[in-house]
Scaffold this motif. Structure first.
Motif, mmCIF file in Angstrom:
data_model
loop_
_atom_site.group_PDB
_atom_site.id
_atom_site.type_symbol
_atom_site.label_atom_id
_atom_site.label_comp_id
_atom_site.label_asym_id
_atom_site.label_seq_id
_atom_site.Cartn_x
_atom_site.Cartn_y
_atom_site.Cartn_z
ATOM 1 N N VAL A 29 -9.358 39.720 44.253
ATOM 2 C CA VAL A 29 -9.971 38.412 44.054
ATOM 3 C C VAL A 29 -8.875 37.362 44.149
ATOM 4 N N GLN A 30 -9.080 36.399 45.005
ATOM 5 C CA GLN A 30 -8.088 35.356 45.263
ATOM 6 C C GLN A 30 -8.714 34.001 44.972
ATOM 7 N N ARG A 31 -8.069 33.230 44.108
ATOM 8 C CA ARG A 31 -8.562 31.891 43.777
ATOM 9 C C ARG A 31 -7.592 30.856 44.339
ATOM 10 N N ILE A 32 -8.148 29.787 44.883
ATOM 11 C CA ILE A 32 -7.297 28.753 45.456
ATOM 12 C C ILE A 32 -7.982 27.400 45.330
ATOM 13 N N GLU A 33 -7.191 26.394 44.973
ATOM 14 C CA GLU A 33 -7.663 25.013 44.867
ATOM 15 C C GLU A 33 -7.348 24.278 46.167
ATOM 16 N N LEU A 34 -8.315 23.485 46.632
ATOM 17 C CA LEU A 34 -8.147 22.708 47.853
ATOM 18 C C LEU A 34 -8.535 21.260 47.589
ATOM 19 N N ASP A 35 -7.677 20.332 47.982
ATOM 20 C CA ASP A 35 -8.055 18.920 48.031
ATOM 21 C C ASP A 35 -8.320 18.602 49.494
ATOM 22 N N LEU A 36 -9.585 18.752 49.887
ATOM 23 C CA LEU A 36 -10.004 18.599 51.278
ATOM 24 C C LEU A 36 -10.650 17.232 51.447
ATOM 25 N N GLY A 37 -9.931 16.301 52.070
ATOM 26 C CA GLY A 37 -10.447 14.949 52.192
ATOM 27 C C GLY A 37 -10.669 14.350 50.820
ATOM 28 N N ALA A 38 -11.893 13.869 50.566
ATOM 29 C CA ALA A 38 -12.216 13.263 49.278
ATOM 30 C C ALA A 38 -12.734 14.281 48.278
ATOM 31 N N ARG A 39 -12.721 15.565 48.629
ATOM 32 C CA ARG A 39 -13.323 16.587 47.770
ATOM 33 C C ARG A 39 -12.267 17.473 47.121
ATOM 34 N N GLU A 40 -12.538 17.819 45.858
ATOM 35 C CA GLU A 40 -11.749 18.822 45.155
ATOM 36 C C GLU A 40 -12.600 20.084 45.076
ATOM 37 N N ASP A 64 -14.904 14.165 41.465
ATOM 38 C CA ASP A 64 -15.942 13.235 41.912
ATOM 39 C C ASP A 64 -16.256 13.470 43.380
ATOM 40 N N ALA A 65 -16.429 14.733 43.752
ATOM 41 C CA ALA A 65 -16.697 15.073 45.145
ATOM 42 C C ALA A 65 -17.999 14.434 45.605
ATOM 43 N N PRO A 66 -17.992 13.766 46.766
ATOM 44 C CA PRO A 66 -19.233 13.173 47.272
ATOM 45 C C PRO A 66 -20.207 14.260 47.699
ATOM 46 N N PRO A 67 -21.508 13.974 47.677
ATOM 47 C CA PRO A 67 -22.480 14.981 48.118
ATOM 48 C C PRO A 67 -22.307 15.279 49.599
ATOM 49 N N GLY A 68 -22.888 16.375 50.016
ATOM 50 C CA GLY A 68 -22.776 16.792 51.408
ATOM 51 C C GLY A 68 -22.553 18.283 51.474
ATOM 52 N N GLU A 69 -21.869 18.730 52.514
ATOM 53 C CA GLU A 69 -21.610 20.147 52.672
ATOM 54 C C GLU A 69 -20.299 20.360 53.407
ATOM 55 N N VAL A 70 -19.752 21.549 53.233
ATOM 56 C CA VAL A 70 -18.622 22.007 54.029
ATOM 57 C C VAL A 70 -19.076 23.258 54.767
ATOM 58 N N VAL A 71 -18.340 23.618 55.797
ATOM 59 C CA VAL A 71 -18.717 24.749 56.636
ATOM 60 C C VAL A 71 -17.609 25.787 56.571
#
Length: 477
Positions: A29-40, A64-71
């Motif tokens: 099990v691998q956990r990782i934090e990403l700050d992708l654009g405006a999303r945490e 405060d990640a904006p709504p939407g989706e990632v792929v």
């Protein structure tokens, strides 16, 4: 027949521990934090136990990640995503699980795309573990022993004593081989380590674009560039356009080897991130963010500078193998009128931050001696006991020491940087509070800037504190 059942039961009991203790391969099990654009985003990746297959990935939006989706998709290193799976990133704190597929062992990347940036998280899928020789001895010996024993006890064979004795001897030999193999087997077969980020070799960068990222367009010409070196890594920080106070800007880090100049792409995940980036502003602010890897040795993170001035940048990383923990530092400038010098943060005591009353205590800060820094959280007249685990622990303490001028200065090499953790166990509900604490030894006397960080309601709360460290008493002659 009763004797046969007893022997078969004993044989099953003999084999059961071997099958359980020596042949089970735990998944990594691998956990990782990403700050992708405006999303945490926090990702939990469960690699297939061996040889490929289903790879569950849980995506947890924070902040405060904006709504939407990632792929998301699973690809070989540098490959283009296929069979991508959309994942909603709302509401904050709501995990979403998807199942990706890998078709074999080796190096893989989990791509996470938001329509503008594609993060590439390295993952290793373990190869099938070969069956130890002693296990084969147990299996073959047991099979021969059981077959011979069943044959020896058959009514037609029992009427022929010499044949029955011969088959009984064969059964005894087979069971003896199996029992001896179990008795002499290692007490525990070494468990393969949990999958870690694929430690790709250091590779020479190709002309135009980033290494290993076939077809990528050349990187835009940076507008501001600064270089920092730490141990074996040289990190070049740049922005693709002049940063502006109050507006988001992308900060890029390119990592190269200080000896060879080749691209460094062997960072290991430590404390749930490939890089921990501390950005300290001229107004005393702190951003603790986690850049995303978009190509070998290339990382990007979005920042929003609050004011004009110079920002100090500290990058914490660990290289796979014996690279060890490294901290590189640099700075970037935000144009504009120079702001007035920021007032120091409050010292120890009570203050209100993030809807909580926070009581920071530093009983005695003496240079060269271990010091306890604690923070007790309350709200609504009661204690706060719902602080959440972040980056694998209860809390974080960022420390910036005095520069040559006697006050903290992220641009002064004499101003030491530190990152301390509260590693205490969570309570029965899996949360922390009301008190977290840190042990730190301040290297020398002077004024220190501290930031205590915790997570509550999936948002990071940062508590700035100023601490004056006194010199150690002179030793008696």
């Amino acid at each position: 027949m009763g004797v046969l059942l007893v022997l078969l039961g004993a044989l099953a009991a003999l084999l059961a521990p071997a099958a359980f203790a020596h042949e089970s391969t735990p998944t990594g099990v691998q956990r990782i934090e990403l700050d992708l654009g405006a999303r945490e985003l926090a990702l939990t990746i469960t690699a297939p136990p061996e040889g490929g297959g289903r790879m569950p990935v849980v995506v947890l939006p924070r902040g405060d990640a904006p709504p939407g989706e990632v792929v998301l998709a699973a690809v070989r290193p540098g490959g283009e995503p296929a069979n991508a799976v959309p994942v909603p990133v709302a509401p904050v704190g709501q995990p979403h699980e998807v199942a990706l597929t890998t078709d074999g062992p080796g190096a893989w990347e989990i791509t996470v795309a938001d329509g503008t940036t594609t993060a590439r998280v390295p993952v290793t899928v373990a190869a099938p573990v070969p069956t130890p020789g002693w296990v084969w001895a147990v299996r073959i010996g047991a099979l021969v022993g059981v077959v011979a024993l069943v044959a020896a006890l058959a009514p037609s064979v029992r009427r022929r004593p010499r044949l029955a004795l011969g088959l009984g001897a064969v059964a005894l030999v087979g069971i003896t081989i199996a029992a001896t193999a179990v008795a002499t087997a290692p007490s525990s077969t070494p468990t393969p380590p949990a999958p870690t980020p694929a430690a790709a070799p250091i590779i020479a960068p190709p002309a135009g674009g980033h290494a290993g990222h076939g077809g990528a367009a050349p990187a835009p010409t940076p507008m501001t560039t600064a270089t920092m070196t730490s141990g074996s890594v040289v990190a070049t920080a740049s922005t693709t356009s002049p940063p502006t106070a109050g507006a988001p800007t992308d900060l890029a880090l390119d990592l190269t080897d200080s000896s060879t100049g080749a691209v460094v792409d062997d960072l290991a995940i430590h404390d749930d991130a490939l890089i921990h980036l501390a950005v300290m502003g001229p107004d005393g602010s702190l951003d603790h963010v986690h850049p995303v890897r978009t190509a070998p040795g290339h990382y990007v993170v979005r920042l929003t500078p609050g004011t004009a001035g110079r920002y100090g940048v500290f990058a914490e990383m660990e290289r796979a193998g014996d690279g060890g923990h490294q901290v590189a530092r640099t700075a970037f400038d935000v144009p504009g009128p120079a702001p007035a010098p920021a007032a120091p943060a409050p010292g120890p005591g009570v203050r209100e931050v993030g809807g909580m009353q926070v009581d920071v205590a530093v009983p005695e800060a003496v240079a060269g001696r271990p010091t306890t820094v604690s923070a007790t959280f309350g709200a609504g007249g009661g204690q706060v006991t719902d602080l959440q685990r972040w980056l694998g622990m209860a809390g974080h303490l960022m420390v910036l020491g005095p520069g040559l001028g006697g006050t903290p200065d992220p641009m002064d090499p004499a101003s030491a940087f530190g990152h301390v953790h509260d590693m205490s166990a969570p309570g029965p509900a899996g949360t922390y509070g009301p008190r977290i604490s840190f042990e730190h030894t301040f290297a020398r006397a002077g004024r220190y800037q501290l930031w205590v960080q915790v997570q509550r309601d999936w948002r990071i709360v940062t508590v700035p504190v100023t601490v004056d460290v006194t010199p150690a008493p002179a030793s008696a002659p």
